[in-house]
Design an enzyme around this catalytic site. Structure first.
Site, PDB file in Angstrom:
ATOM      1  N   THR A 182      -9.812   6.461  15.601  1.00 37.69           N
ATOM      2  CA  THR A 182      -8.688   6.040  15.169  1.00 37.69           C
ATOM      3  C   THR A 182      -8.524   5.681  13.365  1.00 37.69           C
ATOM      4  O   THR A 182      -7.690   6.347  12.859  1.00 37.69           O
ATOM      5  CB  THR A 182      -7.895   4.643  15.807  1.00 37.69           C
ATOM      6  OG1 THR A 182      -7.853   5.223  17.563  1.00 37.69           O
ATOM      7  CG2 THR A 182      -6.359   4.738  15.890  1.00 37.69           C
ATOM      8  N   ASP A 200      -6.433  -4.571  28.630  1.00 35.70           N
ATOM      9  CA  ASP A 200      -6.223  -2.267  28.095  1.00 35.70           C
ATOM     10  C   ASP A 200      -5.263  -1.896  28.855  1.00 35.70           C
ATOM     11  O   ASP A 200      -6.193  -1.630  30.638  1.00 35.70           O
ATOM     12  CB  ASP A 200      -7.310  -1.947  27.384  1.00 35.70           C
ATOM     13  CG  ASP A 200      -7.075  -1.188  26.343  1.00 35.70           C
ATOM     14  OD1 ASP A 200      -7.360  -1.649  25.577  1.00 35.70           O
ATOM     15  OD2 ASP A 200      -7.202   0.297  27.104  1.00 35.70           O
ATOM     16  N   GLU A 237      -3.511   6.364   3.794  1.00 36.63           N
ATOM     17  CA  GLU A 237      -2.913   4.971   2.932  1.00 36.63           C
ATOM     18  C   GLU A 237      -3.512   4.852   2.010  1.00 36.63           C
ATOM     19  O   GLU A 237      -5.572   4.693   2.693  1.00 36.63           O
ATOM     20  CB  GLU A 237      -2.790   3.796   4.195  1.00 36.63           C
ATOM     21  CG  GLU A 237      -1.983   4.117   4.807  1.00 36.63           C
ATOM     22  CD  GLU A 237      -1.642   2.297   5.856  1.00 36.63           C
ATOM     23  OE1 GLU A 237      -0.693   1.970   6.341  1.00 36.63           O
ATOM     24  OE2 GLU A 237      -2.906   1.640   5.771  1.00 36.63           O
ATOM     25  N   ARG A 272       0.378  -1.948  -0.123  1.00 31.20           N
ATOM     26  CA  ARG A 272      -0.289   0.275  -0.090  1.00 31.20           C
ATOM     27  C   ARG A 272       1.295   1.170   0.121  1.00 31.20           C
ATOM     28  O   ARG A 272       2.175   0.736   0.227  1.00 31.20           O
ATOM     29  CB  ARG A 272      -1.066  -0.250   1.168  1.00 31.20           C
ATOM     30  CG  ARG A 272      -0.296   0.097   2.588  1.00 31.20           C
ATOM     31  CD  ARG A 272      -1.469  -0.107   3.373  1.00 31.20           C
ATOM     32  NE  ARG A 272      -0.625  -0.711   4.937  1.00 31.20           N
ATOM     33  CZ  ARG A 272      -1.741  -1.339   5.561  1.00 31.20           C
ATOM     34  NH1 ARG A 272      -2.686  -1.727   5.419  1.00 31.20           N
ATOM     35  NH2 ARG A 272      -1.438  -1.827   6.612  1.00 31.20           N
ATOM     36  N   ARG A 289     -13.599  -6.969   8.228  1.00 34.29           N
ATOM     37  CA  ARG A 289     -12.711  -7.910   7.305  1.00 34.29           C
ATOM     38  C   ARG A 289     -10.999  -7.966   8.204  1.00 34.29           C
ATOM     39  O   ARG A 289     -10.909  -9.070   8.074  1.00 34.29           O
ATOM     40  CB  ARG A 289     -12.816  -7.357   5.916  1.00 34.29           C
ATOM     41  CG  ARG A 289     -11.806  -5.725   6.224  1.00 34.29           C
ATOM     42  CD  ARG A 289     -10.706  -6.467   5.845  1.00 34.29           C
ATOM     43  NE  ARG A 289      -9.061  -5.476   5.551  1.00 34.29           N
ATOM     44  CZ  ARG A 289      -8.337  -4.989   6.187  1.00 34.29           C
ATOM     45  NH1 ARG A 289      -8.358  -5.458   7.482  1.00 34.29           N
ATOM     46  NH2 ARG A 289      -7.149  -4.375   5.152  1.00 34.29           N
ATOM     47  N   LYS A 335       5.656   0.864  14.442  1.00 35.27           N
ATOM     48  CA  LYS A 335       4.603   0.342  15.281  1.00 35.27           C
ATOM     49  C   LYS A 335       4.812  -0.798  15.570  1.00 35.27           C
ATOM     50  O   LYS A 335       4.082  -1.417  14.581  1.00 35.27           O
ATOM     51  CB  LYS A 335       3.087   1.458  14.813  1.00 35.27           C
ATOM     52  CG  LYS A 335       2.064   0.148  15.134  1.00 35.27           C
ATOM     53  CD  LYS A 335       0.587   0.938  14.499  1.00 35.27           C
ATOM     54  CE  LYS A 335      -0.654   1.906  15.728  1.00 35.27           C
ATOM     55  NZ  LYS A 335      -1.566  -0.338  15.888  1.00 35.27           N
ATOM     56  N   GLY A 365      -2.094  -5.217  15.738  1.00 36.35           N
ATOM     57  CA  GLY A 365      -1.685  -3.890  15.588  1.00 36.35           C
ATOM     58  C   GLY A 365      -0.017  -3.535  15.544  1.00 36.35           C
ATOM     59  O   GLY A 365      -0.211  -2.185  14.868  1.00 36.35           O
ATOM     60  N   GLY A 366       1.112  -4.171  15.057  1.00 37.80           N
ATOM     61  CA  GLY A 366       1.936  -3.581  14.472  1.00 37.80           C
ATOM     62  C   GLY A 366       1.633  -4.003  12.997  1.00 37.80           C
ATOM     63  O   GLY A 366       2.282  -4.963  12.358  1.00 37.80           O
ATOM     64  N   ASP A 367       1.233  -2.541  12.540  1.00 37.26           N
ATOM     65  CA  ASP A 367       1.164  -2.347  10.918  1.00 37.26           C
ATOM     66  C   ASP A 367       1.298  -1.272  10.427  1.00 37.26           C
ATOM     67  O   ASP A 367       0.607  -0.540   9.346  1.00 37.26           O
ATOM     68  CB  ASP A 367      -0.086  -2.377  11.535  1.00 37.26           C
ATOM     69  CG  ASP A 367      -1.088  -1.791  11.904  1.00 37.26           C
ATOM     70  OD1 ASP A 367      -0.798  -0.710  12.305  1.00 37.26           O
ATOM     71  OD2 ASP A 367      -2.608  -1.335  11.721  1.00 37.26           O
ATOM     72  N   SER A 410      -0.359  -9.718  11.223  1.00 42.67           N
ATOM     73  CA  SER A 410      -1.085  -9.855   9.761  1.00 42.67           C
ATOM     74  C   SER A 410      -1.038  -7.651  10.262  1.00 42.67           C
ATOM     75  O   SER A 410      -1.378  -7.434  11.205  1.00 42.67           O
ATOM     76  CB  SER A 410      -2.708  -9.606  10.402  1.00 42.67           C
ATOM     77  OG  SER A 410      -3.695  -9.194   9.457  1.00 42.67           O
TER      78      SER A 410
END
Lengths: 346, 346
Positions: A84, A161, A56, A45, A112, A231, A225-227, A292
Site C-alpha cells: 500500500t 482487522d 506525495e 506536503r 518512524r 480518508k 490511518g486518517g491521513d 497523526s
C-alpha cells in the site's frame, strides 16, 4: 557521489541493530528535532491524487540539511501483491544543493511512524497505560506494538482487522516476542478496556472505524490511518469530546481526522508540548487524540539517524547521480563527443 | 526494481545518439505534451531558499505517469568546483504509486532547456532569424547553440560573458562544430544585429543584463536566467514593449522576468500557441519574449524520452529501492529478525 541505502542494506541495519533500539534512537532524535521545530522551513506536503491513490513529496529543511520523502498510498495495491505504502528519501546539503544520501524508506517510514506514535503517546497517554487496542493490523501494526512496548512498556494488545489473514499474520509475528494478545471479535471489543487505541486502516474513505461508543474517559487515541483528504477513521463525535494534538496543523487540517471539523477547531501542535509551551495530558479522565498524518520533519529525523549510522562505514555504495565536469562551467565537455558525432553524421 | 540512468549511462546515450538528434526528439515530444497541456495536473514548483541558493521539487502527472525533478541552483558553487545546477528525476506509475525510473538530470536538464528554448523560438522568432546573441556562456550555452541550429538553422553567434574564461570555453567547444562566432565587447555589442537574444546568466540578483537600448524591433528574447524570486536579467522597459510568452503563468509570475511587472500584466502561455488558440509572432516588427523558468512538464517529457530510449535494453541497471515482502500486508516479515534479536538481548 550519493550514498545509497537500498532495501537489503536497510534490512541489515534493522536486523543487526534491533527494531526497538532503532525506535529508541528515533524517539531521542524526534525529541531534539521537535524541540527546535521553529528552525525548520516547513510546508504541507505536495500530493498528487488519482482514482487509485496518492503520490506525495514531503520536503523540509533546517537550513543546514534539506530532506524530502517520496511516498505513495494505494489501498488496492495488496490485491496485486504490492505494498500500500512505499517510500524513498533524499538528504541534501543546503549550502551546495548537492544530494548526499538516497535511502529506501518503506521500512524506515514504518519505523518512524511507530516511533512518532510512541513519542506522542509518552506525553498524551495515561502514565499507567498498559493495554493497547490495535484496530487495523496491516503492515504498520507490528512496528507500533514494538514501539509502544519499548517507549511505554505496553505488552498487552487487543487486536482487530476486517481481514482475518491480517490478524493471523500479526499473531504469528508477535506471539513469539512475548506480547499478550487478545484477538477481538470486532473493533468495539478491541477497544474495550484499552488505555491506548491505535487506529491504522488503509481504506481511502471517510470510514467510521472507531465509533464514539467505543471510547471511554482516559483513553489515548493514536489515530494514524486518517491521513489524506477523504480518508478518516474516527467518529467526529470523539473529536468533539477529546483534546486533539497534531504534528503540523496546516497539513493536518487538510489530511487528518480534523478535516471533519470546522477549520478553527482548537488543536495543539505536539512540538509545543515537547517544549513545555502547552500541556499534554492534564487529567486521568481526559480523552486525548494524536491525529497523526506523518510530517516531513519525522522523515528528515529518520534519514539523519540512518546517515549517522553510516558514519565511518567505508562500504556504503554510492550512486553516480551528479554530473561533475572538471570545469564546473563546462558541462558540455562531458558530452562533447555527442556534438561532434552529429556534425560528422550530418 | 527501479531502472537507474546514472551519469555514465546518460553520457553514453547523448554521445552515441547525438545532441542535436536528442534535441529534435525532445522538440517532437514537447510538441505532443504541450498540445495536451490540460491533461496534466500541475503546480508551481516547491522551492526551499537559502542564502546560497535554492533547492526545488517539480512534480507533475498526466494521470498515467507521475514525474518529479529535484534541482538546485547555487551560483557560488563554481568557485568551489561544483556545478551551479544539478538535478535528478523520477518517473512513477500513477496506478500503483511505484517509482519506475531514477535518472541523472544535470545533463538532461541542459538538453531539455535548450530544446524548450528552440521549441518556443520556432513560433516566436522571425522565420528569417539567422543570428543569435548569447549573453552568458556558462554550462547551458553550448546546448542552446546546438538546439537553435538544429531547430531554426541558426549558425551565427554573437557571444558575451562577464567571465572571459567562459567565453574561451564556449569558443573552444563550438568553433570545431562549424558555428560562425563573434566575440562581443559587451552585452550591447552581442545584441547588435542579432535576431534572437538568449540571456542565460547565473547571478541570483535583480540584474539588468539586457537593457532596453539593446533591443530592436523584430527581436525574439529567449530569457532563461531569470528563474527565481529576486533573480532577473531583463530591463523591465523591454517587457513593457514586448509580447510575453510563458510556460505556466502561476509559476512564472513568482520566478520569471515578469515578477518585475504587475500581477495582471498580460502574458500568453505557450501551450495555447502550440494548440493554435493564441497567436505567436504576428509581425516582423514585434518584440517577443519567452520568459522561460523551466516547468515540470518539460522534465516529464524529457524523462519519458529517456525511458523510451531504454525500451528493450535488458542491460539497464536497477536499484533495489522498494521493499517487497512476499505478503504485501506483512512488511514486518522483512525485518522480523530485528525484533527477535532484541528480545534475546533484553
Amino acid at each position: 557521489m550519493v550514498q545509497f541505502v537500498d532495501v537489503a542494506r536497510m534490512r541489515e541495519w534493522i536486523e543487526t541493530t534491533g527494531i526497538e533500539t532503532i525506535v529508541a534512537r528515533l524517539v531521542d532524535a524526534l525529541e531534539t528535532d521537535f524541540a527546535r521545530w521553529e528552525e525548520f522551513s516547513k510546508c504541507a506536503r505536495i500530493a498528487s491524487h488519482s482514482p487509485t491513490g496518492v503520490i506525495e513529496l514531503m520536503p523540509v529543511s533546517d537550513g543546514q540539511t534539506y530532506g524530502f520523502k517520496y511516498v505513495n498510498g494505494h489501498p488496492l495495491n495488496p490485491k496485486a501483491g504490492l505494498q500500500t505504502v512505499t517510500a524513498f528519501g533524499v538528504l541534501a546539503d543546503v549550502s551546495t544543493g548537492y544530494p548526499v544520501l538516497l535511502s529506501e524508506m518503506t521500512l524506515l517510514t514504518a519505523l518512524r511512524t511507530a516511533a512518532t506514535s510512541a513519542f506522542a503517546a509518552r506525553r498524551l497517554a495515561r502514565p499507567d497505560a498498559s493495554v493497547m487496542a490495535l484496530v487495523g493490523t496491516g503492515s504498520q501494526s507490528e512496528f507500533q506494538a514494538l514501539a509502544f512496548r519499548r517507549v511505554l512498556g505496553i505488552e498487552s494488545l487487543r487486536i482487530w482487522d476486517s481481514d482475518p489473514g491480517a490478524l493471523d499474520t500479526f499473531e504469528r509475528n508477535m506471539r513469539p516476542l512475548g506480547f499478550e494478545i487478545v484477538r477481538a471479535r470486532n473493533a468495539a471489543d478491541a477497544c474495550a478496556g484499552a488505555d491506548v487505541v491505535t487506529s491504522c486502516t488503509a481504506d481511502k474513505t471517510n470510514a467510521t472505524v472507531v465509533t464514539d461508543a467505543m471510547i471511554a474517559p482516559g483513553m489515548h487515541l493514536n489515530a494514524i490511518g486518517g491521513d489524506c483528504p477523504g480518508k478518516t477513521e474516527l467518529d467526529p463525535a470523539i473529536l468533539h469530546r477529546a483534546d486533539i494534538f497534531v504534528e503540523y496543523a496546516e497539513q493536518t487540517r487538510i489530511e487528518g481526522e480534523i478535516q471533519q471539523l470546522p477549520p478553527d477547531h482548537p488543536v495543539t501542535e505536539l512540538w509545543r508540548v515537547v517544549r513545555g509551551e502547552a500541556p499534554g495530558r492534564t487529567s486521568a479522565e481526559q480523552i486525548t487524540v494524536f491525529d497523526s498524518v506523518g510530517f516531513a520533519i519525522e522523515d528528515f529525523t529518520a534519514l539523519c539517524v540512518v546517515r549517522e549510522s553510516l558514519r565511518g562505514d567505508s562500504g556504503v555504495p554510492e550512486l553516480d547521480m551528479i554530473a561533475e565536469p572538471e570545469d564546473p562551467k563546462d558541462l558540455f565537455a562531458l558530452v562533447s563527443a555527442g556534438a561532434a558525432a552529429l556534425t560528422r553524421a550530418s
